[in-house]
Design a protein around this motif. Structure first.
Motif, PDB file in Angstrom:
ATOM      1  N   GLY A  68       0.840  -1.200   0.000  1.00 62.97           N
ATOM      2  CA  GLY A  68       0.000   0.000   0.000  1.00 62.97           C
ATOM      3  C   GLY A  68       0.869   1.241   0.000  1.00 62.97           C
ATOM      4  O   GLY A  68       1.883   1.290   0.683  1.00 62.97           O
ATOM      5  N   MET A  69       0.473   2.256  -0.778  1.00 65.20           N
ATOM      6  CA  MET A  69       1.221   3.507  -0.774  1.00 65.20           C
ATOM      7  C   MET A  69       0.303   4.678  -1.098  1.00 65.20           C
ATOM      8  O   MET A  69      -0.811   4.490  -1.579  1.00 65.20           O
ATOM      9  CB  MET A  69       2.374   3.441  -1.778  1.00 65.20           C
ATOM     10  N   ASN A  70       0.814   5.871  -0.859  1.00 69.67           N
ATOM     11  CA  ASN A  70       0.057   7.097  -1.077  1.00 69.67           C
ATOM     12  C   ASN A  70      -0.245   7.295  -2.571  1.00 69.67           C
ATOM     13  O   ASN A  70       0.610   6.993  -3.407  1.00 69.67           O
ATOM     14  CB  ASN A  70       0.893   8.272  -0.557  1.00 69.67           C
ATOM     15  N   PRO A  71      -1.440   7.775  -2.919  1.00 70.67           N
ATOM     16  CA  PRO A  71      -1.734   7.980  -4.343  1.00 70.67           C
ATOM     17  C   PRO A  71      -0.772   8.935  -5.045  1.00 70.67           C
ATOM     18  O   PRO A  71      -0.520   8.785  -6.242  1.00 70.67           O
ATOM     19  CB  PRO A  71      -3.164   8.544  -4.357  1.00 70.67           C
ATOM     20  N   TYR A  72      -0.209   9.894  -4.306  1.00 74.26           N
ATOM     21  CA  TYR A  72       0.757  10.781  -4.929  1.00 74.26           C
ATOM     22  C   TYR A  72       2.064  10.070  -5.228  1.00 74.26           C
ATOM     23  O   TYR A  72       2.788  10.454  -6.152  1.00 74.26           O
ATOM     24  CB  TYR A  72       1.026  11.992  -4.049  1.00 74.26           C
ATOM     25  N   SER A  73       2.385   9.033  -4.449  1.00 70.67           N
ATOM     26  CA  SER A  73       3.555   8.217  -4.786  1.00 70.67           C
ATOM     27  C   SER A  73       3.285   7.498  -6.100  1.00 70.67           C
ATOM     28  O   SER A  73       4.145   7.434  -6.970  1.00 70.67           O
ATOM     29  CB  SER A  73       3.822   7.182  -3.699  1.00 70.67           C
ATOM     30  N   GLY A  87       0.394  -2.025  -9.726  1.00 67.89           N
ATOM     31  CA  GLY A  87      -0.644  -2.812  -9.084  1.00 67.89           C
ATOM     32  C   GLY A  87      -0.758  -2.584  -7.590  1.00 67.89           C
ATOM     33  O   GLY A  87      -1.589  -3.177  -6.923  1.00 67.89           O
ATOM     34  N   ILE A  88       0.068  -1.726  -7.037  1.00 73.96           N
ATOM     35  CA  ILE A  88       0.037  -1.512  -5.584  1.00 73.96           C
ATOM     36  C   ILE A  88      -1.168  -0.646  -5.240  1.00 73.96           C
ATOM     37  O   ILE A  88      -1.412   0.386  -5.862  1.00 73.96           O
ATOM     38  CB  ILE A  88       1.337  -0.831  -5.108  1.00 73.96           C
ATOM     39  N   SER A  89      -1.882  -1.038  -4.209  1.00 72.48           N
ATOM     40  CA  SER A  89      -3.075  -0.295  -3.820  1.00 72.48           C
ATOM     41  C   SER A  89      -2.704   1.072  -3.259  1.00 72.48           C
ATOM     42  O   SER A  89      -1.712   1.209  -2.553  1.00 72.48           O
ATOM     43  CB  SER A  89      -3.842  -1.085  -2.761  1.00 72.48           C
ATOM     44  N   SER A 108      -8.783   0.045   5.697  1.00 75.85           N
ATOM     45  CA  SER A 108      -8.176  -0.379   4.444  1.00 75.85           C
ATOM     46  C   SER A 108      -6.759  -0.886   4.689  1.00 75.85           C
ATOM     47  O   SER A 108      -6.333  -1.900   4.130  1.00 75.85           O
ATOM     48  CB  SER A 108      -8.183   0.802   3.489  1.00 75.85           C
ATOM     49  N   ILE A 109      -6.036  -0.190   5.538  1.00 75.79           N
ATOM     50  CA  ILE A 109      -4.663  -0.603   5.828  1.00 75.79           C
ATOM     51  C   ILE A 109      -4.657  -1.938   6.563  1.00 75.79           C
ATOM     52  O   ILE A 109      -3.857  -2.837   6.261  1.00 75.79           O
ATOM     53  CB  ILE A 109      -3.932   0.479   6.643  1.00 75.79           C
ATOM     54  N   LEU A 110      -5.573  -2.082   7.518  1.00 77.90           N
ATOM     55  CA  LEU A 110      -5.654  -3.361   8.236  1.00 77.90           C
ATOM     56  C   LEU A 110      -5.938  -4.509   7.272  1.00 77.90           C
ATOM     57  O   LEU A 110      -5.384  -5.600   7.407  1.00 77.90           O
ATOM     58  CB  LEU A 110      -6.759  -3.296   9.302  1.00 77.90           C
ATOM     59  N   ALA A 111      -6.770  -4.228   6.283  1.00 77.43           N
ATOM     60  CA  ALA A 111      -7.103  -5.287   5.318  1.00 77.43           C
ATOM     61  C   ALA A 111      -5.903  -5.708   4.501  1.00 77.43           C
ATOM     62  O   ALA A 111      -5.867  -6.802   3.934  1.00 77.43           O
ATOM     63  CB  ALA A 111      -8.228  -4.793   4.402  1.00 77.43           C
ATOM     64  N   MET A 112      -4.895  -4.842   4.439  1.00 73.76           N
ATOM     65  CA  MET A 112      -3.697  -5.206   3.678  1.00 73.76           C
ATOM     66  C   MET A 112      -2.757  -6.096   4.487  1.00 73.76           C
ATOM     67  O   MET A 112      -1.751  -6.575   3.957  1.00 73.76           O
ATOM     68  CB  MET A 112      -2.950  -3.931   3.257  1.00 73.76           C
TER      69      MET A 112
END
Lengths: 335, 380, 256
Positions: B86-91, B109-111, B130-134
């Motif tokens: 998981g990463m920030n959309p701006y990344s 493909g990274i969320s 969302s983060i927990l789900a990852m």
């Protein structure tokens, strides 16, 4: 006689405000130089200023100050007309939902087309739809309570604001979002001679229509039944007036975002000075609105290094004035 | 060993009091390199920049990065994008627009569903569910005071490492953390050392620059609808001073919105356009309101490059930023060949051999070529 | 001159308010309309003014109709002369404002109703009687040949009732206006009207010369209260009055 003298006085104050505003800002240009730069267009003046001085005065400040004046005229005129049409001093471009509708229409246009001409179209469509929604909720019969109109405006404004919030949620964060948010806060910072021309044309057309129908507004303010007996078709006249107010409001929102309170308090103040007859009220409101917004914008940009959105300045001044007007309104009804 | 450690720390703090930037730089970074090397023995316990400690049994396989520059730096250290979930959309946008996405195609493909919506670039409020789900092994977040932003992740039972940015020392410290998390501590140390080497060379080259020889530089984080500059204490401020310039906005706090009149008052000689909106030098040159600014008259407006990450914030490629900027601010003193340095770094960081057209793309050659002094960076 | 030919009207409930109603008012003639509330007086007035389209029959008006509403609503902040000036609106196009001629005419009409002195005062600061007269002046300012008044004397005290009624009578005679007014006071009808229309329940009505229509029986039938017409001699003139027999006495309700 008194009215004519007042109009000349207000015009003089407006001219002075525009000059002082053009001389104010973070970048220091002495008043004499500002005057000289402006005068150089009319008479031959030896140049004592640097090119940057000239750019600041003519390209950065002057279009912005003039745009604030034009926007003030538009908003105050629309407020006066709406208050006359709906026979309610608590009505203005924002309380009737038109400003929020224009903002929503503008945001949708920005999302799909970016900043451009379509923002004007979107803002107009938004303002018109919001106004229709408010009218649908409030039956424009003379029997309806005044409160329903204001409440309908609140409901429609809230709905538009929620949709705007949703739109900012959905907006592409990299390119559009912060620009949208900044635009919504309301600012004359993006003023250029081009978009000044656009808002001036729209406001000019609207003002011509509204001022032309100043007597009709008097008649309509009696209520539909009486207006009909006096030989007037209220529905048609109202449509033309509302279309013109939509034009002025949407042009202002398209160019500088949502700015509130001007259209609400200026006509009330003007009415206290010149009376309710719209032949006198409209010009007085227009001049006072221009002066108010020029001063508000100057404060917004010159007080600190960053820019305070001008809508905040008008709210800070507007809300206490509105509270005072509410009290006076209540008192005069009680007597 | 502990004695050695505390003496270093004492020296570190003592130099802080004296406020000698270069001394702090050298000593601090050396301390950190030593810490990395020493710390390898206890790789399972990692202390973040808040002073919190987490425990990892083995190098992380699932990591989440909320700070925007972090993901790209981690990929450079880890050598792969596979361990990021998981990463920030701006990344993600930087990877898409820049070359990292081509070098590491799996990154697409990274969320990016890690922050709460309304993705303003300054919004780091985490989307906890969302983060927990990852199911991450580690979550990286800015070590801000607000508990909404980082405390909420701690309370959710996640292993959280807080990062700071603003100085090279901060950057070196979180690179060290990333080294421990990925099990690639040596590589992290190597990255920090290489940057330190470049920094030392530039400092030496700029040692004799007088105050009046430093051009007035303004970095614009945003320039489209509003104007945002970086004040003191920011990373931009650090490297402007490092490479021989002076920050016109040095009196303002971190990131501030200003008006065009304020800019005209400052009258910068060099303007740097950041990678957070689409403004290019041509937009500034063509705008009538900017004509009075020295940087516009002298055509010294530059769009900062976008490589494996944006070159304006701190990143694994920051050494290249410094070389690039030094060459524009102090051309006589800056001797390094940027294009060669870029090839060298990309081989080290990503194992990628840069082509000429890729270099041109990173450097925004087309948009910057009209600006003064850019010929030195264009292909021969 | 205004003429109603066999008009009839109902609202949503399909209950006829009035039906087969024919009436004519010629110049200089005054017609009074009486009826309890709910019998359709207001609807009839709106039909007369042309703001309502009747379901049956037709309304013929050869000239403009001047309408004088009740002066209940006092929230207009215009001055008296501005209110009168509003009567000139039918001569003005959408984008025109009143001119010199219109203003002069407005002052003339104010003078005719005797209110020149308060021309510049605010309408909402005037007394009830003054407001009613201003509205009358407004109708006159529209150069109407037909005057329709909605309960012109109802909200006024005795003195002002007389002022308004005498004024109406004078205007009808001197200007040759056709006048129609509604009232709850049969005395008013007896006083100045030549013809009277009584609106009864179930869409019934009675129309004819005031003297013959305003009988004790008809009025009792309309109001549901027994009445007695009484003639009083006063200074060489005979004044008629209608006295309702509610069964009140100074000492209390009649014991029964």
């Amino acid at each position: 006689m008194r009215w004519a003298a007042l109009m000349w006085f207000l015009a003089a104050v407006l001219l002075l405000s525009v000059l002082c505003a053009t001389a104010s800002g973070r970048y220091q240009v002495p008043f004499a130089k500002v005057f000289a730069i402006l005068a150089a267009h009319l008479v031959d003046v030896t140049s004592t200023w640097s090119p940057t001085d000239k750019i600041v005065v003519e390209t950065v400040r002057l279009p912005r100050v003039l745009m604030a004046a034009v926007a003030g005229v538009g908003l105050a005129l629309c407020g006066a007309v709406l208050q006359g049409l709906f026979r309610n001093p608590l009505v203005g471009p924002q309380t009737i939902g038109a400003s929020s509708g224009a903002a929503l229409g503008g945001v949708v246009a920005i999302l799909f087309f970016g900043f451009g001409v379509y923002v004007y179209v979107g803002a107009f469509a938004g303002a018109a739809l919001a106004l229709l929604a408010v009218l649908a909720i409030h039956r424009s019969d003379s029997i309806s309570p005044v409160l329903t109109l204001v409440l309908a405006g609140v409901v429609v404004s809230a709905f538009c604001a929620a949709l705007v919030g949703l739109a900012t949620y959905v907006a592409d964060p990299e390119t559009k979002l912060s620009d949208i948010v900044f635009w919504l806060l309301g600012s004359f910072g993006s003023a250029t001679w081009q978009n000044l021309a656009l808002i001036s044309i729209c406001t000019g057309v609207a003002a011509a229509v509204l001022f032309g129908m100043r007597w009709r507004i008097n008649v309509l303010s009696l209520g539909d039944e009486e207006a009909r007996t006096l030989g007037v078709h209220p529905a048609r006249d109202r449509l033309i007036l509302l279309a013109a107010t939509c034009l002025a409001i949407s042009a202002q929102v398209a160019v500088s975002g949502a700015i509130g309170w001007v259209g609400l308090i200026i006509p009330n103040l003007a009415r206290m000075l010149v009376g309710a007859d719209h032949r006198r009220l409209l010009p007085a409101s227009a001049l006072m609105g221009a002066i108010f917004l020029v001063i508000a914008d100057t404060l917004a940009r010159a007080l600190t290094a960053a820019e305070i959105p001008v809508g905040i300045v008008t709210a800070i001044v507007g809300t206490p004035v509105f509270a005072i007007l509410l009290r006076r309104n209540a008192k005069s009804r009680a007597t | 060993m502990p004695v050695f450690y505390s003496e270093l720390m004492f020296l570190f703090r003592a130099t802080l009091v004296r406020c000698d930037v270069r001394m702090i730089g050298r000593v601090g970074v050396t301390a950190i390199i030593l810490a990395i090397v020493i710390g390898r023995a206890s790789a399972a316990d990692i202390t973040d920049q808040r002073g919190h400690t987490i425990h990892l049994d083995k190098p992380a396989e699932r990591t989440v990065f909320l700070p925007i520059p972090a993901a790209a730096t981690y990929i450079a250290i880890d050598g792969t994008e596979r361990h990021i979930v998981g990463m920030n959309p701006y990344s993600a946008s930087a990877m898409r627009e820049g070359i990292l996405g081509k070098m590491f195609p799996g990154a697409a493909g990274i969320s990016t569903n890690v922050v709460m919506g309304g993705g303003d670039a300054n919004n780091f409020t985490p989307n906890v569910e969302s983060i927990l789900a990852m199911r991450p092994d580690v979550v990286f977040q800015w070590a801000r005071a607000s508990t909404d932003v980082i405390g909420v992740l701690d309370r959710a039972g996640l292993a959280v490492l807080g990062m700071r940015a603003g100085s090279q020392e901060d950057f070196a410290a979180y690179v060290a953390m990333m080294g421990e998390v990925s099990g690639k501590g040596e590589r992290a140390a190597s990255l920090v050392q290489r940057q330190q080497d470049v920094r030392s060379r530039i400092e030496t080259a700029m040692a004799d620059v007088q105050a009046q020889q430093r051009p007035r530089v303004m970095y614009l984080n945003r320039a489209a609808q509003m104007l945002r500059v970086s004040g003191k204490g920011t990373y931009n401020d650090f490297y402007v001073r490092l490479t021989g310039g002076q920050n016109v906005a040095a009196d303002l706090r971190a990131v501030s919105t200003v008006t065009i009149e304020q800019i005209l008052t400052w009258n910068p000689q060099v303007i740097l356009l950041g990678n957070f909106d689409a403004t290019m030098p041509a937009d500034i040159y063509g705008d009538p309101r900017w004509q009075g600014v020295d940087a516009v008259k002298a055509h010294r407006v530059y769009r900062m490059p976008l490589g494996g990450y944006r070159w304006d914030p701190p990143s694994q490629e920051s050494a290249l930023t410094w070389i690039w900027l030094a060459g524009l601010l102090q051309p006589e003193r800056a001797q390094e060949d940027l294009r060669a340095a870029m090839r060298d770094w990309y081989t080290f960081l990503y194992g990628h051999a840069l082509t000429d057209s890729e270099i041109d793309g990173i450097l925004f050659a087309a948009q910057n070529r009209a600006s003064a002094g850019y010929e030195r960076y264009l292909a021969r | 001159m205004i003429r109603l030919d066999d008009i009839g009207h109902w609202f949503r409930s399909e209950r006829w308010l009035f039906r087969h109603l024919s009436m004519a008012v010629v110049p200089s003639e005054i017609t009074a309309i009486l009826g309890p509330n709910g019998t359709g007086k207001t609807t009839l007035l709106r039909a007369l003014c042309g703001t309502l389209a009747v379901k049956e029959g037709s309304v013929h008006a050869s000239e403009h109709i001047g309408y004088v509403p009740q002066a209940l609503n006092a929230d207009q902040a215009y001055s008296a002369v501005e209110m009168v000036l509003l009567g000139r609106s039918r001569f003005l196009g959408r984008f025109h404002a009143p001119g010199r001629r219109d203003t002069d005419r407005a002052h003339e009409c104010l003078a005719e109703v005797g209110l020149s002195a308060i021309a510049e005062q605010r309408y909402d600061r005037l007394s009830g009687g003054q407001r009613q007269l201003v509205l009358l002046a407004r109708a006159l300012a529209s150069d109407c040949r037909v005057l329709v008044l909605d309960e012109p004397a109802s909200a006024l005290d005795l003195a002002n009732q007389g002022v308004v009624l005498r004024l109406i009578q004078r205007l009808a005679r001197s200007r040759g206006l056709s006048v129609i007014f509604t009232t709850h006071h049969p005395d008013h009808a007896l006083g100045i009207a030549s013809n009277t229309l009584l609106m009864l329940r179930d869409a019934q009505h009675l129309y004819g010369p005031a003297g013959s229509v305003l009988t004790d029986d008809n009025l009792a039938r309309m109001y549901g209260v027994p009445v007695r017409r009484v003639d009083v001699r006063s200074g060489g003139e005979t004044v008629s009055a209608i006295v309702p027999l509610h069964g009140l006495s100074p000492a209390g309700p009649a014991a029964n």
